[in-house]
Enzyme design. Structure first.
Site, short mmCIF file in Angstrom:
data_model
loop_
_atom_site.label_atom_id
_atom_site.label_comp_id
_atom_site.label_asym_id
_atom_site.label_seq_id
_atom_site.Cartn_x
_atom_site.Cartn_y
_atom_site.Cartn_z
N CYS A 26 -4.15 -4.32 2.21
CA CYS A 26 -4.14 -3.74 0.87
C CYS A 26 -4.10 -4.85 -0.19
O CYS A 26 -5.05 -5.60 -0.32
CB CYS A 26 -2.99 -2.74 0.72
SG CYS A 26 -3.15 -1.65 -0.72
N HIS A 29 -4.80 0.87 4.78
CA HIS A 29 -3.55 0.67 5.50
C HIS A 29 -3.74 1.03 6.97
O HIS A 29 -3.68 2.21 7.32
CB HIS A 29 -2.44 1.54 4.89
CG HIS A 29 -1.98 1.08 3.55
ND1 HIS A 29 -0.93 0.21 3.39
CD2 HIS A 29 -2.44 1.35 2.31
CE1 HIS A 29 -0.74 -0.04 2.10
NE2 HIS A 29 -1.66 0.65 1.42
N GLU A 35 -1.68 0.70 9.36
CA GLU A 35 -0.45 1.28 9.89
C GLU A 35 -0.32 2.76 9.56
O GLU A 35 0.53 3.45 10.13
CB GLU A 35 0.77 0.50 9.37
CG GLU A 35 1.18 0.78 7.94
CD GLU A 35 0.35 0.05 6.88
OE1 GLU A 35 0.73 0.09 5.70
OE2 GLU A 35 -0.67 -0.58 7.25
#
Length: 207
Positions: A79, A187, A189
């Site tokens: 990001c 992202h 994750e």
């Protein structure tokens, strides 16, 4: 060990948990020496570019990031961590635009999405179109959906740096890859199995 740089910006524990879920050792740290000793390094981040660069400098991490990248060890920006790798960002505050210097690892600028029908920031799932063959996207299908939260995008001077692109009002660079340095605007994750595959790929890269 994978070091996740903590410079007071964003929720970093979710990144560490994703690596740990995959069976890899990851540590969130604000200690420059631990980052220097790590086998792999992740630079995450959310929020304003200017304040984040200031926080990175205060934490003593700017020279450390440059050292790690120069050493050839695998490095991943996430990001804002992608945006900080570039030379300059133009942040819009009301009717004014301010310029902030980045790490300057790669030539290019960070720009705000143009005003229009689509909402800014972009929040939610969107597709990535793969632009180069990179080990970061091993077993990732072209057109995969990943999760984004951002108002700004990078515009590399050298288009060959682009690893993937995404369409949101415009076609923009949503990931880069060059030698040992990788970075993505989304992202991983928070991107389900696709994101976990990308993190696994990074964790298994040879230094």
């Amino acid at each position: 060990m994978i070091a996740i740089i903590d410079y007071g910006v964003g929720n970093l524990r979710s990144v560490a948990k994703a690596f740990e879920f995959l069976g890899f050792s990851a540590q969130v740290t604000s200690d420059p020496e631990l980052v220097r000793e790590a086998e792999r390094v992740v630079l995450p981040g959310v929020g304003a570019f200017g304040k984040s660069m200031e926080s990175l400098e205060k934490a003593g991490m700017v020279p450390v990031v440059r050292e790690v990248i120069a050493s050839g060890r695998p490095f991943l920006g996430i990001c804002l961590g992608l945006q900080l790798l570039f030379e300059e960002s133009f942040e819009v505050f009301g009717n004014e635009t301010s310029s902030f210097k980045g790490l300057g690892i790669f030539p290019g600028r960070v720009l705000r999405f143009p005003a229009g029908e689509l909402k800014v920031p972009q929040i939610g799932w969107n597709q990535i179109q793969l632009a180069q063959d990179t080990p970061l996207f091993h077993k990732v299908q072209d057109g995969s959906f990943v999760y984004f939260v951002h108002s700004y995008y990078v515009k590399p001077t050298d288009p060959r740096l682009t690893a993937c692109e995404t369409h949101y009002a415009i076609d923009y660079c949503s990931g880069i890859a060059r030698e040992n340095v990788f970075a993505v605007q989304f992202h991983p994750e928070k991107s389900s199995q696709v994101g976990l595959q990308i993190l696994r790929n990074f964790a298994e890269l040879r230094g």
